[in-house]
Design an enzyme around this catalytic site. Structure first.
Site, PDB file in Angstrom:
ATOM      1  N   LYS A 111       1.075  -1.201   0.214  1.00 32.27           N
ATOM      2  CA  LYS A 111       0.316   0.120  -0.834  1.00 32.27           C
ATOM      3  C   LYS A 111       0.973   1.450  -0.021  1.00 32.27           C
ATOM      4  O   LYS A 111       0.562   2.030  -0.402  1.00 32.27           O
ATOM      5  CB  LYS A 111      -0.824  -0.020   1.638  1.00 32.27           C
ATOM      6  CG  LYS A 111      -2.188  -0.790   1.043  1.00 32.27           C
ATOM      7  CD  LYS A 111      -3.000  -0.510   1.855  1.00 32.27           C
ATOM      8  CE  LYS A 111      -4.321  -1.503   1.619  1.00 32.27           C
ATOM      9  NZ  LYS A 111      -5.816  -1.175   2.350  1.00 32.27           N
ATOM     10  N   LYS A 194      -4.723  -9.407  -7.162  1.00 34.05           N
ATOM     11  CA  LYS A 194      -5.671  -9.777  -6.128  1.00 34.05           C
ATOM     12  C   LYS A 194      -6.386  -9.038  -6.868  1.00 34.05           C
ATOM     13  O   LYS A 194      -6.688  -7.451  -6.557  1.00 34.05           O
ATOM     14  CB  LYS A 194      -5.585  -9.830  -4.608  1.00 34.05           C
ATOM     15  CG  LYS A 194      -5.956  -9.927  -3.750  1.00 34.05           C
ATOM     16  CD  LYS A 194      -6.079  -9.682  -2.308  1.00 34.05           C
ATOM     17  CE  LYS A 194      -5.569  -8.342  -2.096  1.00 34.05           C
ATOM     18  NZ  LYS A 194      -5.556  -7.770  -1.206  1.00 34.05           N
ATOM     19  N   LYS A 197     -10.274  -3.658  -4.226  1.00 31.07           N
ATOM     20  CA  LYS A 197     -11.186  -2.021  -4.488  1.00 31.07           C
ATOM     21  C   LYS A 197     -10.331  -1.320  -5.191  1.00 31.07           C
ATOM     22  O   LYS A 197     -10.828  -0.116  -5.690  1.00 31.07           O
ATOM     23  CB  LYS A 197     -11.050  -1.717  -3.144  1.00 31.07           C
ATOM     24  CG  LYS A 197     -12.294  -2.296  -2.150  1.00 31.07           C
ATOM     25  CD  LYS A 197     -12.593  -2.110  -0.908  1.00 31.07           C
ATOM     26  CE  LYS A 197     -13.179  -3.154   0.700  1.00 31.07           C
ATOM     27  NZ  LYS A 197     -12.983  -2.825   1.632  1.00 31.07           N
TER      28      LYS A 197
HETATM   29  P1  TYM Z   1     -11.228  -4.926   3.084  1.00 31.70           P
HETATM   30  O1  TYM Z   1     -11.525  -4.223   3.893  1.00 31.70           O
HETATM   31  O2  TYM Z   1      -9.221  -5.068   2.270  1.00 31.70           O
HETATM   32  O3  TYM Z   1     -11.080  -6.318   3.260  1.00 31.70           O
HETATM   33  C1  TYM Z   1     -12.704  -7.708   3.859  1.00 31.70           C
HETATM   34  C2  TYM Z   1     -12.308  -8.766   3.775  1.00 31.70           C
HETATM   35  O4  TYM Z   1     -12.380  -9.019   2.722  1.00 31.70           O
HETATM   36  C3  TYM Z   1     -11.025  -9.892   2.522  1.00 31.70           C
HETATM   37  N1  TYM Z   1     -10.831 -10.246   0.821  1.00 31.70           N
HETATM   38  C4  TYM Z   1     -10.519 -11.272  -0.258  1.00 31.70           C
HETATM   39  N2  TYM Z   1     -10.689 -12.184  -0.398  1.00 31.70           N
HETATM   40  C5  TYM Z   1     -11.075 -12.429  -1.234  1.00 31.70           C
HETATM   41  N3  TYM Z   1     -10.405 -12.636  -2.052  1.00 31.70           N
HETATM   42  C6  TYM Z   1      -9.588 -11.135  -2.284  1.00 31.70           C
HETATM   43  N4  TYM Z   1      -9.411 -11.031  -3.493  1.00 31.70           N
HETATM   44  C7  TYM Z   1     -10.506 -10.115  -1.406  1.00 31.70           C
HETATM   45  N5  TYM Z   1      -9.897  -9.276  -1.033  1.00 31.70           N
HETATM   46  C8  TYM Z   1     -10.567  -8.891   0.312  1.00 31.70           C
HETATM   47  C9  TYM Z   1     -10.040  -9.228   3.286  1.00 31.70           C
HETATM   48  O5  TYM Z   1      -9.444 -10.820   3.058  1.00 31.70           O
HETATM   49  C10 TYM Z   1     -11.054  -9.129   4.613  1.00 31.70           C
HETATM   50  O6  TYM Z   1     -11.221 -10.382   4.761  1.00 31.70           O
HETATM   51  N6  TYM Z   1      -7.273  -4.964   7.550  1.00 31.70           N
HETATM   52  C11 TYM Z   1      -9.186  -5.693   6.790  1.00 31.70           C
HETATM   53  C12 TYM Z   1     -10.000  -5.213   8.249  1.00 31.70           C
HETATM   54  C13 TYM Z   1     -10.558  -4.993   8.935  1.00 31.70           C
HETATM   55  C14 TYM Z   1     -10.057  -6.709   9.956  1.00 31.70           C
HETATM   56  C15 TYM Z   1     -10.539  -5.977  11.618  1.00 31.70           C
HETATM   57  C16 TYM Z   1     -10.423  -7.317   9.597  1.00 31.70           C
HETATM   58  C17 TYM Z   1      -9.850  -4.730  10.493  1.00 31.70           C
HETATM   59  N7  TYM Z   1      -9.560  -5.270  11.227  1.00 31.70           N
HETATM   60  C18 TYM Z   1     -10.555  -7.344  11.986  1.00 31.70           C
HETATM   61  C19 TYM Z   1     -10.850  -8.611  10.420  1.00 31.70           C
HETATM   62  C20 TYM Z   1     -10.727  -8.494  11.553  1.00 31.70           C
HETATM   63  C21 TYM Z   1      -9.348  -5.592   5.501  1.00 31.70           C
HETATM   64  O7  TYM Z   1      -8.586  -4.702   5.177  1.00 31.70           O
HETATM   65  O8  TYM Z   1      -9.910  -5.709   5.295  1.00 31.70           O
END
Ligand code: TYM
Length: 332
Positions: A111, A194, A197
């Site tokens: 990032k 991957k 967004k």
């Molecule tokens: P974020 O917002 O990027 O993504 C949310 C969830 O979607 C999953 N994900 C994917 N799974 C499969 N293939 C993909 N291409 C893909 N892109 C995203 C992510 O693995 C996630 O489960 N850091 C986290 C948010 C967070 C969080 C937490 C998660 C903050 N605190 C505590 C669990 C527990 C994040 O940026 O997710």
């Protein structure tokens, strides 16, 4: 007792990866577990967000969760910034976690890119806040996509160090739940990167607000290779696009990749894509239209967040008091 905690950033463009890697699994887990689902707005602002967009995207995540089938009455859905314990515990973890640990985080490297010196301090300390999110509720299991695995390992390290620094067995050691056949959904334009967004190409992702025309257009244009689909999982090696589309099919139909290979092996991509389009539209269209309906009533979404935040705070507050006592911070 198992406590499931997970979160999603309100940064817009919720996509098939978020749905298959996270939300769809949450819907299953809630059947027999208590779950806390958090819209992590404090994480989102580690990169600048336009305030109006942030509000809109926060509501969009809630709408996506509910439209996918999360029960907001039984489970807790809330936004992070409303429960002050997240930021308080994150600060304590900033003092427990080590710079060397954070320096290893691949998501930060990706990032921040080349211009690392210009990344926000928040982006660097992001995984400490994530550990705080989970441990504030003494979460035991965290359902996420494969990309979050390293952050959860760090959460375990932080919990262990806190417990040993203070000579107490306080925080549980969390377990990642990386479920289903699409734990890492790849871009539709490039099977090696991957689905994300922030990819500038709209064609790289199917989003949760795409209508059926857009879904079919994007899948039809998805990158392929020249060979027919393979008959077994082993032959998917070195064929990232086939692997990705077949894994998406498996996850959307709750079956194994193996079964998808057996069923479609030998077919050209064009035929398989038609089947995938039908399936994706059948699964995603009802969610999309329910999201649109929910988004027409932002007051109701705000109410859900407000009730959820109160319930989350009722759990978090006493834990935070205990943590302060352990650390030696005088409070009430
Ligand atoms: P974020 O917002 O990027 O993504 C949310 C969830 O979607 C999953 N994900 C994917 N799974 C499969 N293939 C993909 N291409 C893909 N892109 C995203 C992510 O693995 C996630 O489960 N850091 C986290 C948010 C967070 C969080 C937490 C998660 C903050 N605190 C505590 C669990 C527990 C994040 O940026 O997710």
């Amino acid at each position: 007792m198992d406590i499931i905690f997970s979160g999603i950033q309100p940064t817009g463009n919720l996509h098939l990866g978020n749905y298959l890697g996270a939300i769809r699994n949450w819907v299953q887990l809630q059947k027999d577990k208590f779950c806390i689902f958090c819209v992590v707005d404090l994480h989102a602002i580690t990169v600048w967000q336009a305030p109006d967009k942030l509000r809109q995207h926060t509501r969009e995540v809630v709408a996506a969760m509910i439209a996918s089938g999360i029960d907001s009455e039984k489970q807790i859905i809330f936004n992070q910034s409303r429960v002050s314990g997240h930021a308080e515990l994150a600060w304590i973890f900033n003092c427990v976690s080590r710079i060397g640990w954070l320096n290893r985080m691949t998501q930060f490297k990706e990032k921040a890119g080349r211009n690392r010196e210009n990344a926000s301090v928040g982006l660097f300390a992001y995984p400490n806040l994530m550990a705080a999110d989970i441990l504030l509720y003494k979460g035991t299991q965290v359902p996420v996509g494969a990309d979050q695995k390293q952050h959860l390992e760090l959460t375990r390290d932080i919990a262990q160090k806190f417990n040993s620094d203070f000579g107490i067995d306080f925080f549980p050691i969390v377990e990642p739940l990386i479920l289903g056949e699409a734990t890492r959904v790849m871009s539709l334009r490039d099977g090696m990167s991957k689905m994300s967004k922030s990819d500038p190409s709209e064609l790289s992702r199917v989003t949760m607000v795409d209508d059926s025309d857009l879904i079919s257009k994007k899948i039809r244009k998805a990158k392929t290779d020249p060979n027919p689909l393979p008959h077994d999982v082993r032959s998917l090696e070195g064929r990232p696009e086939a692997q990705n589309l077949m894994a998406i099919f498996a996850a959307l139909s709750d079956t194994k990749l193996e079964i998808v290979c057996e069923r479609f092996g030998g077919l050209p991509f064009s035929k398989f894509k038609e089947e995938l389009i039908d399936l994706a539209v059948a699964v995603l269209s009802p969610i999309q239209s329910e999201m649109v309906r929910l988004l027409n009533d932002p007051a109701e979404l705000d109410r859900i967040l407000s009730v959820g935040s109160e319930r989350a705070n009722a759990l978090a507050y006493p834990t935070m008091q205990e943590i302060k006592k352990i650390v030696g911070l005088l409070s009430e």
